[in-house]
Design a protein around this motif. Structure first.
Motif, PDB file in Angstrom:
ATOM      1  N   PRO A  80      38.934 -13.643  20.693  1.00 50.01           N
ATOM      2  CA  PRO A  80      39.143 -12.208  20.427  1.00 50.01           C
ATOM      3  C   PRO A  80      40.035 -11.536  21.481  1.00 50.01           C
ATOM      4  O   PRO A  80      40.878 -10.705  21.139  1.00 50.01           O
ATOM      5  N   SER A  81      39.872 -11.916  22.744  1.00 49.44           N
ATOM      6  CA  SER A  81      40.737 -11.354  23.790  1.00 49.44           C
ATOM      7  C   SER A  81      42.177 -11.805  23.603  1.00 49.44           C
ATOM      8  O   SER A  81      43.115 -11.021  23.779  1.00 49.44           O
ATOM      9  N   PHE A  82      42.359 -13.059  23.243  1.00 48.01           N
ATOM     10  CA  PHE A  82      43.699 -13.574  23.016  1.00 48.01           C
ATOM     11  C   PHE A  82      44.357 -12.868  21.830  1.00 48.01           C
ATOM     12  O   PHE A  82      45.548 -12.553  21.867  1.00 48.01           O
ATOM     13  N   MET A  83      43.576 -12.597  20.803  1.00 42.93           N
ATOM     14  CA  MET A  83      44.117 -11.920  19.625  1.00 42.93           C
ATOM     15  C   MET A  83      44.623 -10.517  19.962  1.00 42.93           C
ATOM     16  O   MET A  83      45.568 -10.028  19.335  1.00 42.93           O
ATOM     17  N   LYS A  84      44.033  -9.859  20.954  1.00 35.43           N
ATOM     18  CA  LYS A  84      44.547  -8.552  21.385  1.00 35.43           C
ATOM     19  C   LYS A  84      45.983  -8.704  21.905  1.00 35.43           C
ATOM     20  O   LYS A  84      46.838  -7.861  21.645  1.00 35.43           O
ATOM     21  N   HIS A  85      46.237  -9.786  22.640  1.00 36.25           N
ATOM     22  CA  HIS A  85      47.583 -10.053  23.132  1.00 36.25           C
ATOM     23  C   HIS A  85      48.544 -10.310  21.963  1.00 36.25           C
ATOM     24  O   HIS A  85      49.664  -9.801  21.947  1.00 36.25           O
ATOM     25  N   VAL A  86      48.084 -11.088  20.996  1.00 33.28           N
ATOM     26  CA  VAL A  86      48.912 -11.380  19.821  1.00 33.28           C
ATOM     27  C   VAL A  86      49.239 -10.086  19.086  1.00 33.28           C
ATOM     28  O   VAL A  86      50.394  -9.850  18.702  1.00 33.28           O
ATOM     29  N   ARG A  87      48.245  -9.234  18.897  1.00 38.60           N
ATOM     30  CA  ARG A  87      48.475  -7.968  18.197  1.00 38.60           C
ATOM     31  C   ARG A  87      49.457  -7.071  18.964  1.00 38.60           C
ATOM     32  O   ARG A  87      50.298  -6.401  18.364  1.00 38.60           O
ATOM     33  N   THR A  88      49.361  -7.057  20.286  1.00 36.70           N
ATOM     34  CA  THR A  88      50.280  -6.253  21.089  1.00 36.70           C
ATOM     35  C   THR A  88      51.713  -6.762  20.932  1.00 36.70           C
ATOM     36  O   THR A  88      52.647  -5.978  20.741  1.00 36.70           O
ATOM     37  N   LEU A  89      51.882  -8.077  21.011  1.00 37.43           N
ATOM     38  CA  LEU A  89      53.218  -8.654  20.832  1.00 37.43           C
ATOM     39  C   LEU A  89      53.755  -8.381  19.432  1.00 37.43           C
ATOM     40  O   LEU A  89      54.933  -8.038  19.254  1.00 37.43           O
ATOM     41  N   GLU A  90      52.880  -8.483  18.445  1.00 38.21           N
ATOM     42  CA  GLU A  90      53.303  -8.268  17.053  1.00 38.21           C
ATOM     43  C   GLU A  90      53.611  -6.797  16.799  1.00 38.21           C
ATOM     44  O   GLU A  90      54.616  -6.472  16.160  1.00 38.21           O
ATOM     45  N   SER A  91      52.799  -5.903  17.309  1.00 39.19           N
ATOM     46  CA  SER A  91      53.027  -4.476  17.054  1.00 39.19           C
ATOM     47  C   SER A  91      54.298  -3.968  17.727  1.00 39.19           C
ATOM     48  O   SER A  91      54.864  -2.965  17.305  1.00 39.19           O
ATOM     49  N   ASN A  92      54.747  -4.670  18.752  1.00 34.13           N
ATOM     50  CA  ASN A  92      55.998  -4.292  19.412  1.00 34.13           C
ATOM     51  C   ASN A  92      57.180  -5.125  18.942  1.00 34.13           C
ATOM     52  O   ASN A  92      58.261  -5.060  19.517  1.00 34.13           O
ATOM     53  N   GLY A  93      56.964  -5.904  17.885  1.00 35.38           N
ATOM     54  CA  GLY A  93      58.048  -6.622  17.240  1.00 35.38           C
ATOM     55  C   GLY A  93      58.533  -7.879  17.934  1.00 35.38           C
ATOM     56  O   GLY A  93      59.544  -8.442  17.544  1.00 35.38           O
ATOM     57  N   LEU A  94      57.817  -8.322  18.959  1.00 36.44           N
ATOM     58  CA  LEU A  94      58.261  -9.516  19.681  1.00 36.44           C
ATOM     59  C   LEU A  94      57.927 -10.807  18.942  1.00 36.44           C
ATOM     60  O   LEU A  94      58.603 -11.814  19.131  1.00 36.44           O
ATOM     61  N   ILE A  95      56.876 -10.764  18.141  1.00 35.86           N
ATOM     62  CA  ILE A  95      56.512 -11.935  17.343  1.00 35.86           C
ATOM     63  C   ILE A  95      56.169 -11.490  15.935  1.00 35.86           C
ATOM     64  O   ILE A  95      55.885 -10.311  15.691  1.00 35.86           O
ATOM     65  N   HIS A  96      56.203 -12.441  15.037  1.00 36.65           N
ATOM     66  CA  HIS A  96      55.721 -12.255  13.669  1.00 36.65           C
ATOM     67  C   HIS A  96      54.648 -13.310  13.460  1.00 36.65           C
ATOM     68  O   HIS A  96      54.738 -14.413  13.995  1.00 36.65           O
ATOM     69  N   THR A  97      53.646 -12.964  12.690  1.00 40.66           N
ATOM     70  CA  THR A  97      52.638 -13.964  12.339  1.00 40.66           C
ATOM     71  C   THR A  97      52.582 -14.087  10.825  1.00 40.66           C
ATOM     72  O   THR A  97      52.852 -13.125  10.101  1.00 40.66           O
ATOM     73  N   ALA A  98      52.242 -15.278  10.394  1.00 45.24           N
ATOM     74  CA  ALA A  98      52.087 -15.535   8.965  1.00 45.24           C
ATOM     75  C   ALA A  98      50.895 -16.456   8.790  1.00 45.24           C
ATOM     76  O   ALA A  98      50.708 -17.399   9.564  1.00 45.24           O
ATOM     77  N   LYS A  99      50.095 -16.162   7.776  1.00 47.01           N
ATOM     78  CA  LYS A  99      48.906 -16.958   7.530  1.00 47.01           C
ATOM     79  C   LYS A  99      49.146 -17.859   6.320  1.00 47.01           C
ATOM     80  O   LYS A  99      49.547 -17.407   5.259  1.00 47.01           O
TER      81      LYS A  99
END
Length: 112
Positions: free
Chosen positions: A46-65
């Motif tokens: 869950p803590s790691f996912m906060k980092h992923v969400r921050t990177l994604e919300s600022n456009g640095l990464i995209h995620t796909a499921k």
């Protein structure tokens, strides 16, 4: 560059954290699942996912499921905001040091 100020602020804020910078560095080698990325860090998922969400919300990464696997992909174009800002700062400081050098040279000639 002023029109991109809020975007640049978000990208720089996202990159301010060493965990997020490590994720960006890792994704520079290619897309990776969240699970594989998370295993590299001594924090909970869950803590790691906060980092992923921050990177994604600022456009640095995209995620796909796909099925049960969420994959992260680096958005290299977003890093161009930082590169552009840094290039502008280098230009400004180069001009300033050139003027300082010219001033010192002129002043040294005047005092001789």
């Amino acid at each position: 560059m002023a029109q991109h100020s809020a975007e640049l602020d978000g990208v720089l804020l996202a990159l301010a954290d060493p965990t997020r910078r490590a994720v960006v560095r890792h994704l520079g080698r290619g897309p990776t699942s969240v699970g594989a990325l998370a295993r590299e860090f001594p924090i909970t998922l869950p803590s790691f996912m906060k980092h992923v969400r921050t990177l994604e919300s600022n456009g640095l990464i995209h995620t796909a499921k796909t099925g049960r696997v969420r994959t992260c992909v680096l958005n290299r174009e977003r890093l161009a905001l930082v590169d552009g800002w840094l290039a502008e700062q280098r230009r400004i400081w180069s001009e300033r040091t050139d003027r300082l050098e010219q001033f010192a040279t002129d002043h040294a000639k005047d005092t001789q």
